[in-house]
Structures are given as structure tokens and as C-alpha cells.
Design an enzyme around this catalytic site. Structure first.
Site, PDB file in Angstrom:
ATOM      1  CD  GLU A   1      -2.822  -1.314   2.329  1.00 30.33           C
ATOM      2  OE1 GLU A   1      -4.050  -1.478   2.260  1.00 30.33           O
ATOM      3  OE2 GLU A   1      -2.198  -1.358   3.409  1.00 30.33           O
TER       4      GLU A   1
ATOM      5  CD  GLU B   1      -3.081  -7.050   3.842  1.00 26.38           C
ATOM      6  OE1 GLU B   1      -2.480  -5.978   3.990  1.00 26.38           O
ATOM      7  OE2 GLU B   1      -2.860  -7.812   2.863  1.00 26.38           O
TER       8      GLU B   1
END
Length: 312
Positions: free
Chosen positions: A109, A129
Site C-alpha cells: 500500500e 491479509e
């Protein structure tokens, strides 16, 4: 700063994550990253390189620090990184992530928050994740979708499979891939070129993209009317009243017949029971504190919310 360093050399600034091994994003690094971006913003640099020391760019968040931390204390710590990424995206100069080794989770990210991504051939990108039972906390799924489209974004996030840099270059996520020994030289060349380029024009170009993001958010779903509003993409969108009029959302404009696909729709008020799963100001099952949805009276329930910004 202990985990992040900043070097400004004339036109080019460099922010380096330095927490070996793996440069995991611990609580202190989150704060230092925001401070580093502030320093670059206040300086005279005309281009920024974001790098990671050692074999890996960044292995993501240091989840070991999250164990046994109550949600009400963990939420603001997560929000610190969200704010740092927002500051990075809002810089008025070109930003380049220089990736080697593994780039995972929050590190991915971080790279996606830069304007360009340069990668060595050894680089691998992954969102793990899903295996941890959490979503991409800093809006990575939306950042991916902006670059590569919905289908590929879902594939990358839901499968959690590491992807080589060459494949992501083919998918328009990575800007350029070079042999590992040439990565630093390639990054320096890009930074020098952009640092000597028309900075004001680059800034205006980024402004246009931000308007496009905000307009897209308002067309495709109700927008938070708080200021600022941290939404699922990690962007701080402007309030609807501050937006330039859009022909697709003006209730007074009749839609032109263009067939079923892509036909503009007349804007309509939303029912008061509308749920706002993209508004990340509250936790699951909580009622939005200070977060309201355009056209909705009263508090809004956010069944799928994840901490994204400070509680308002």
C-alpha cells in the site's frame, strides 16, 4: 528518527525504511513516516524516492505489536499510517517507490501510494491479509483497482498469492522492471529526470487525478459529508458542496438516453436506513460518530467498518 531516514540532495529527496530485517511497519515507524513526508513537503525537493533498506522493501505491518491491544487503542495507531499515506499522496512533487525483494501488505500500500513503482527483477508483491482474516486496512484493494481494474484487484487480494514484478508490470501496476544491480541507477535516473521537469505541471496533473477520484466516489456511492472523511480508498474526499457540478449527479438534469450501459442517472435522496460499509470511521455494529451520508438524516450504521482515521 530510529526507523525512517530522510535525505534531501538538491532536487531529489529520499525516504528510507530502515528496520531490518524486513522493514516491518511498527507503531513508531508509522509516526516517523508521517514526519518524514512533512519534512519533504516543507523542503525544496522536486522529486521523492521511497526505498527500503536491506533485502526487502517492506514486509508490511508488524502485527506482533497488535496482540492483546484493545480495539480502542489500536484504532488510532492504525490511523497514523493512514494519515502518513494520505500525506504522501498529497505531495506536490512526483513520488517513486523503489522496490526490491518482498513488498507485502502495508508495504504494498505504501508503494501504491506513490505515483510510480520501479522494481528489481527479484521483487515480489503480495497482499496476505486474507490469510489473517482482515481486509487491506489502508485501502489497497481500491488502489489496485484504480491501476488494474476490479477483476485483477480482487484476484490479487483474495488469493493472496505473491506476484512477480514482471507480471505486475504487464498489468500496469509496476512502472518499470530492471535487473536488481541496476535498480538504484534506474531510480536515480527517474528522479533526476522528474526533478528537473516542470514541477508545477506535475502538481496540476496530480490535482486533476484527485478530482477524478473524488468525482468517481460521488458518482458511484454516497459520500461522507464530514471534513475530512476517510473512505475505503484511503483518500480524503472533499465535501459534496465543494465539488464542481457534475452532469451525472445533478438532479435537475434529465439523463440523455444512451442505452442501458453507461446511461447517466438522476441523483435521488437516499433512504435513512442506508448502510455505509465504505465509511471507515466506526467499528462493526457501531453508529457513525459525526459521519453522515449525503441525503441521509440521522446517524448511519456501518456494518463493515474498519478503523481508518481518527474518530470525529
Amino acid at each position: 528518527m530510529d526507523y525512517v531516514s530522510v535525505v534531501i540532495d538538491q532536487e531529489v529527496a529520499r525516504i528510507t525504511l530502515d528496520a531490518p530485517p524486513g522493514n516491518r511497519i511498527n507503531f513508531q515507524m508509522r509516526e516517523e513516516l508521517g514526519q518524514a513526508v512533512d519534512r519533504v513537503a516543507a523542503g525544496t525537493a522536486r522529486a521523492l524516492l521511497v526505498t527500503g533498506a536491506g533485502e526487502d522493501f517492506c514486509l508490511g505491518g508488524d502485527a506482533r505489536q497488535w496482540v492483546d491491544v484493545p480495539v480502542e487503542k489500536l484504532r488510532p495507531k492504525i490511523a497514523v499510517f493512514a494519515e502518513a499515506l494520505h500525506k504522501l499522496e498529497q505531495l506536490r512533487i512526483p513520488t517513486i517507490a523503489v522496490v526490491q525483494g518482498t513488498c507485502a501488505g502495508g508495504g504494498f500500500e505504501l508503494a501504491l501510494s506513490c505515483d510510480l513503482i520501479l522494481a528489481g527483477e527479484s521483487a515480489r508483491f503480495v497482499f496476505p491479509e486474507a490469510f489473517l482474516g482482515i481486509m487491506t486496512l489502508q485501502g489497497g484493494i481500491v488502489q489496485l483497482a484504480e491501476r488494474v481494474g476490479r477483476a485483477r484487484a480482487i484476484e490479487l487480494v483474495m488469493t493472496g498469492e505473491p506476484q512477480p514484478a514482471r507480471r505486475l508490470a504487464d498489468w500496469n501496476i509496476v512502472t518499470n522492471v530492471v535487473p536488481d544491480p541496476e535498480l538504484d541507477a534506474e531510480a536515480a535516473a527517474w528522479a533526476d529526470r522528474l526533478g528537473h521537469g516542470p514541477t508545477a505541471t506535475y502538481a496540476a496533473t496530480k490535482d486533476l487525478l484527485e478530482i477524478w477520484r473524488s468525482e468517481a466516489a460521488m458518482r458511484h456511492g454516497p459520500a461522507c459529508t464530514t471534513s475530512p472523511c476517510r473512505c475505503s480508498s484511503g483518500r480524503t474526499y472533499r465535501q459534496p458542496s465543494a465539488q464542481p457540478p457534475s452532469p451525472w449527479t445533478q438532479a435537475s438534469r434529465s439523463p440523455r438516453p444512451r442505452g442501458r450501459i453507461g446511461r447517466p442517472r438522476r441523483a435521488e435522496p437516499l433512504p435513512s436506513s442506508t448502510a455505509a460499509p465504505w465509511c471507515l470511521l466506526t467499528a462493526p455494529g457501531e453508529t457513525g460518530r459525526g459521519c453522515s451520508i449525503a441525503g441521509v438524516a440521522g446517524p448511519v450504521r456501518a456494518p463493515a467498518c474498519v478503523p481508518r482515521g481518527p474518530a470525529l
